[in-house]
Design an enzyme around this catalytic site. Structure first.
Site, PDB file in Angstrom:
ATOM      1  N   ARG A  82      42.403  48.335  39.405  1.00  0.00           N
ATOM      2  CA  ARG A  82      41.979  48.572  38.032  1.00  0.00           C
ATOM      3  C   ARG A  82      40.793  49.241  37.944  1.00  0.00           C
ATOM      4  NH1 ARG A  82      42.215  42.146  36.500  1.00  0.00           N
ATOM      5  NH2 ARG A  82      40.614  42.221  38.145  1.00  0.00           N
ATOM      6  N   GLU A 129      41.529  32.598  32.499  1.00  0.00           N
ATOM      7  CA  GLU A 129      42.758  33.170  32.872  1.00  0.00           C
ATOM      8  C   GLU A 129      43.821  32.676  31.530  1.00  0.00           C
ATOM      9  OE1 GLU A 129      43.619  35.482  35.076  1.00  0.00           O
ATOM     10  OE2 GLU A 129      41.303  35.377  35.521  1.00  0.00           O
ATOM     11  N   ASP A 168      33.496  37.983  32.614  1.00  0.00           N
ATOM     12  CA  ASP A 168      34.764  37.141  32.996  1.00  0.00           C
ATOM     13  C   ASP A 168      35.222  36.336  31.908  1.00  0.00           C
ATOM     14  OD1 ASP A 168      36.811  36.097  34.954  1.00  0.00           O
ATOM     15  OD2 ASP A 168      35.302  34.402  35.095  1.00  0.00           O
ATOM     16  N   THR A 169      36.519  36.291  31.943  1.00  0.00           N
ATOM     17  CA  THR A 169      37.143  35.273  30.700  1.00  0.00           C
ATOM     18  C   THR A 169      38.054  34.531  31.296  1.00  0.00           C
ATOM     19  OG1 THR A 169      38.867  36.660  30.032  1.00  0.00           O
ATOM     20  CG2 THR A 169      36.709  36.852  28.817  1.00  0.00           C
ATOM     21  N   ARG A 188      39.781  46.839  34.036  1.00  0.00           N
ATOM     22  CA  ARG A 188      39.192  45.722  33.804  1.00  0.00           C
ATOM     23  C   ARG A 188      37.728  45.801  33.131  1.00  0.00           C
ATOM     24  NH1 ARG A 188      36.208  41.616  34.260  1.00  0.00           N
ATOM     25  NH2 ARG A 188      36.346  40.028  35.906  1.00  0.00           N
ATOM     26  N   ASP A 205      39.567  40.163  29.331  1.00  0.00           N
ATOM     27  CA  ASP A 205      38.747  40.967  30.305  1.00  0.00           C
ATOM     28  C   ASP A 205      39.605  41.980  30.888  1.00  0.00           C
ATOM     29  OD1 ASP A 205      39.828  39.602  32.321  1.00  0.00           O
ATOM     30  OD2 ASP A 205      38.060  38.568  32.832  1.00  0.00           O
TER      31      ASP A 205
END
Length: 163
Positions: free
Chosen positions: A130, A86, A83-84, A78, A68
């Protein structure tokens, strides 16, 4: 003072409104993606058609950090609609494995052809500076593709654990 009939009518109306709201909330994720994608489809701007690579030391012109986050023309972006897991500081090995798969898949998706980088409505940057953007190809969010493949979640406003 209300009659028994009027009180009963009020309760039926309240129950009907409550059920309608419950149905809307349950259907929101599907409608959200549909509305978001149709809005992006009608907005034709310049398309990005650079070859991206995985980020490493050196150039930050066109690279993928993780599922992401990307760098594009020296700007960290971003991907705002997802949401992916980490990859830099995973909480468990399964998060790292899924995060690596999401990163590889985002790299594939970006390199499949031209796409558009769209602003996230209502907010330009996140707390880390970002740029918040959505990547769109043929009216569909690349993030939504990751979600449909089980490699990401639709962004709901806060991070959720992956372990």
């Amino acid at each position: 003072m209300k009659t028994r009939s009027e009180v009963g009518a009020d309760r039926r109306v309240s129950r009907s409104i409550g059920l309608t709201l419950l149905a809307l909330v349950a259907a929101f994720p599907a409608f959200n993606a549909s509305i978001r994608n149709s809005a992006y489809a009608s907005d034709n701007r310049s398309k990005v058609s650079l070859q991206f690579h995985k980020c490493a030391t050196g150039s930050r012109d066109a690279c993928v950090v993780d599922g992401d986050t990307i760098w594009f023309k020296g700007q960290k972006i971003r991907i705002a609609d997802i949401d992916t897991p980490e990859v830099s500081e995973p909480k468990c090995s399964s998060e790292l494995a899924l995060g690596n798969r999401a990163t590889d898949r985002m790299l594939e998706l970006i390199n499949e052809g031209p796409f558009e980088i769209k602003a996230w409505p209502g907010r330009d940057t996140d707390r880390y500076g970002r740029k918040l953007r959505v990547l769109i190809r043929d009216g569909r969010s690349l993030g939504d593709i990751l979600v449909s493949e089980g490699l990401a979640r639709t962004w709901g406003g806060r991070r959720e654990p992956w372990c």
